[in-house]
Motif scaffolding. Structure first.
Motif, PDB file in Angstrom:
ATOM      1  N   LYS A  89       0.914  -1.194   0.000  1.00  0.00           N
ATOM      2  CA  LYS A  89      -0.091  -0.154  -0.155  1.00  0.00           C
ATOM      3  C   LYS A  89       0.665   1.235   0.172  1.00  0.00           C
ATOM      4  O   LYS A  89       1.743   1.253   0.715  1.00  0.00           O
ATOM      5  CB  LYS A  89      -1.045  -0.071   1.323  1.00  0.00           C
ATOM      6  CG  LYS A  89      -1.694   1.055   1.144  1.00  0.00           C
ATOM      7  CD  LYS A  89      -2.724   0.886   2.470  1.00  0.00           C
ATOM      8  CE  LYS A  89      -3.701   1.894   2.591  1.00  0.00           C
ATOM      9  NZ  LYS A  89      -4.398   1.965   3.806  1.00  0.00           N
ATOM     10  N   LYS A  90       0.598   1.985  -0.809  1.00  0.00           N
ATOM     11  CA  LYS A  90       1.175   3.563  -0.981  1.00  0.00           C
ATOM     12  C   LYS A  90       0.823   4.236   0.117  1.00  0.00           C
ATOM     13  O   LYS A  90      -0.302   4.359   0.646  1.00  0.00           O
ATOM     14  CB  LYS A  90       1.020   4.111  -2.435  1.00  0.00           C
ATOM     15  CG  LYS A  90       1.851   5.344  -2.526  1.00  0.00           C
ATOM     16  CD  LYS A  90       1.601   5.734  -3.958  1.00  0.00           C
ATOM     17  CE  LYS A  90       2.349   7.054  -4.228  1.00  0.00           C
ATOM     18  NZ  LYS A  90       1.932   7.668  -5.485  1.00  0.00           N
ATOM     19  N   ASP A  91       1.624   4.915   0.970  1.00  0.00           N
ATOM     20  CA  ASP A  91       1.484   5.633   2.237  1.00  0.00           C
ATOM     21  C   ASP A  91       0.938   6.815   1.794  1.00  0.00           C
ATOM     22  O   ASP A  91      -0.130   7.221   2.390  1.00  0.00           O
ATOM     23  CB  ASP A  91       2.850   6.212   2.804  1.00  0.00           C
ATOM     24  CG  ASP A  91       3.553   4.841   3.537  1.00  0.00           C
ATOM     25  OD1 ASP A  91       2.712   3.941   3.801  1.00  0.00           O
ATOM     26  OD2 ASP A  91       4.722   4.939   3.850  1.00  0.00           O
ATOM     27  N   TRP A  92       1.220   7.899   0.929  1.00  0.00           N
ATOM     28  CA  TRP A  92       0.602   9.047   0.603  1.00  0.00           C
ATOM     29  C   TRP A  92      -0.323   9.045  -0.587  1.00  0.00           C
ATOM     30  O   TRP A  92       0.341   8.749  -1.834  1.00  0.00           O
ATOM     31  CB  TRP A  92       1.501  10.165   0.594  1.00  0.00           C
ATOM     32  CG  TRP A  92       2.394  10.270   1.941  1.00  0.00           C
ATOM     33  CD1 TRP A  92       3.604   9.733   2.317  1.00  0.00           C
ATOM     34  CD2 TRP A  92       1.997  10.887   3.038  1.00  0.00           C
ATOM     35  NE1 TRP A  92       3.718  10.221   3.428  1.00  0.00           N
ATOM     36  CE2 TRP A  92       2.948  11.151   3.876  1.00  0.00           C
ATOM     37  CE3 TRP A  92       0.674  12.181   3.021  1.00  0.00           C
ATOM     38  CZ2 TRP A  92       2.637  11.730   5.133  1.00  0.00           C
ATOM     39  CZ3 TRP A  92       0.557  12.735   4.290  1.00  0.00           C
ATOM     40  CH2 TRP A  92       1.781  12.614   5.391  1.00  0.00           C
ATOM     41  N   ILE A  93      -1.282   9.400  -0.688  1.00  0.00           N
ATOM     42  CA  ILE A  93      -2.436   9.281  -1.803  1.00  0.00           C
ATOM     43  C   ILE A  93      -3.081  10.194  -1.849  1.00  0.00           C
ATOM     44  O   ILE A  93      -3.471  11.142  -1.084  1.00  0.00           O
ATOM     45  CB  ILE A  93      -3.388   7.837  -1.532  1.00  0.00           C
ATOM     46  CG1 ILE A  93      -4.270   7.924  -0.426  1.00  0.00           C
ATOM     47  CG2 ILE A  93      -2.650   6.881  -1.619  1.00  0.00           C
ATOM     48  CD1 ILE A  93      -5.190   6.604  -0.185  1.00  0.00           C
ATOM     49  N   GLN A 110      -8.888   9.501  -3.681  1.00  0.00           N
ATOM     50  CA  GLN A 110      -8.334   8.026  -3.339  1.00  0.00           C
ATOM     51  C   GLN A 110      -8.694   7.916  -1.904  1.00  0.00           C
ATOM     52  O   GLN A 110      -9.312   6.918  -1.341  1.00  0.00           O
ATOM     53  CB  GLN A 110      -7.273   7.887  -3.844  1.00  0.00           C
ATOM     54  CG  GLN A 110      -6.996   5.895  -3.757  1.00  0.00           C
ATOM     55  CD  GLN A 110      -5.709   5.707  -4.339  1.00  0.00           C
ATOM     56  OE1 GLN A 110      -5.017   6.626  -5.172  1.00  0.00           O
ATOM     57  NE2 GLN A 110      -5.182   4.335  -4.179  1.00  0.00           N
ATOM     58  N   ALA A 111      -8.166   9.056  -0.890  1.00  0.00           N
ATOM     59  CA  ALA A 111      -8.172   8.887   0.402  1.00  0.00           C
ATOM     60  C   ALA A 111      -9.522   8.695   0.783  1.00  0.00           C
ATOM     61  O   ALA A 111      -9.849   8.007   1.785  1.00  0.00           O
ATOM     62  CB  ALA A 111      -7.118  10.056   0.762  1.00  0.00           C
ATOM     63  N   GLY A 138       1.498  17.815   7.511  1.00  0.00           N
ATOM     64  CA  GLY A 138       2.866  16.937   7.779  1.00  0.00           C
ATOM     65  C   GLY A 138       2.590  15.738   8.354  1.00  0.00           C
ATOM     66  O   GLY A 138       3.429  14.788   7.972  1.00  0.00           O
ATOM     67  N   LYS A 139       1.539  15.512   9.135  1.00  0.00           N
ATOM     68  CA  LYS A 139       1.273  14.237   9.815  1.00  0.00           C
ATOM     69  C   LYS A 139       0.244  13.544   8.987  1.00  0.00           C
ATOM     70  O   LYS A 139       0.456  12.199   8.532  1.00  0.00           O
ATOM     71  CB  LYS A 139       1.199  14.492  11.417  1.00  0.00           C
ATOM     72  CG  LYS A 139       0.909  13.003  11.938  1.00  0.00           C
ATOM     73  CD  LYS A 139       0.306  13.101  13.527  1.00  0.00           C
ATOM     74  CE  LYS A 139       0.178  11.914  13.951  1.00  0.00           C
ATOM     75  NZ  LYS A 139      -0.051  12.046  15.506  1.00  0.00           N
ATOM     76  N   ARG A 171      -2.995   6.994   9.271  1.00  0.00           N
ATOM     77  CA  ARG A 171      -2.965   8.165  10.291  1.00  0.00           C
ATOM     78  C   ARG A 171      -4.358   8.816  10.420  1.00  0.00           C
ATOM     79  O   ARG A 171      -5.019   9.151  11.395  1.00  0.00           O
ATOM     80  CB  ARG A 171      -1.990   9.190  10.224  1.00  0.00           C
ATOM     81  CG  ARG A 171      -0.553   8.385  10.227  1.00  0.00           C
ATOM     82  CD  ARG A 171       0.465   9.532   9.987  1.00  0.00           C
ATOM     83  NE  ARG A 171       1.893   8.798   9.701  1.00  0.00           N
ATOM     84  CZ  ARG A 171       2.963   9.357   9.272  1.00  0.00           C
ATOM     85  NH1 ARG A 171       2.858  10.472   8.769  1.00  0.00           N
ATOM     86  NH2 ARG A 171       4.045   8.623   9.427  1.00  0.00           N
ATOM     87  N   CYS A 172      -5.061   9.141   9.244  1.00  0.00           N
ATOM     88  CA  CYS A 172      -6.281   9.829   9.073  1.00  0.00           C
ATOM     89  C   CYS A 172      -7.346   9.107   9.890  1.00  0.00           C
ATOM     90  O   CYS A 172      -8.195   9.275  10.500  1.00  0.00           O
ATOM     91  CB  CYS A 172      -6.510  10.357   7.552  1.00  0.00           C
ATOM     92  SG  CYS A 172      -5.590  11.411   7.005  1.00  0.00           S
ATOM     93  N   ALA A 173      -7.224   7.574   9.623  1.00  0.00           N
ATOM     94  CA  ALA A 173      -8.300   6.766   9.921  1.00  0.00           C
ATOM     95  C   ALA A 173      -8.287   6.713  11.440  1.00  0.00           C
ATOM     96  O   ALA A 173      -9.438   6.325  11.983  1.00  0.00           O
ATOM     97  CB  ALA A 173      -8.189   5.224   9.374  1.00  0.00           C
TER      98      ALA A 173
END
Length: 61
Positions: free
Chosen positions: A2-6, A10-11, A34-35, A55-57
């Motif tokens: 899984k790609k970290d930053w999307i 898609q997010a 940043g986070k 992190r958002c989840a």
């Protein structure tokens, strides 16, 4: 893997919310720069954002 930053669209799908809700939560300060999100191109006049879904989840739980 899984790609970290999307991208925003898609997010939003990954998180089960709309892109508009995701942007609104960013503006309200729920997510931290940043986070949880960052600008794809920091010098762009009209920036687009990429998101760290894991992190958002955790914030949305």
């Amino acid at each position: 893997m899984k790609k970290d930053w999307i991208p925003t669209e898609q997010a939003a799908v990954e998180l089960g919310i709309t892109p508009r809700q995701l942007r609104k939560l960013r503006l309200q300060g729920v997510f931290k720069a940043g986070k949880h999100y960052r600008k794809k191109n920091p010098i762009a006049a009209r920036p687009t954002y990429v998101w760290h879904c894991d992190r958002c989840a955790k914030v949305l739980e």
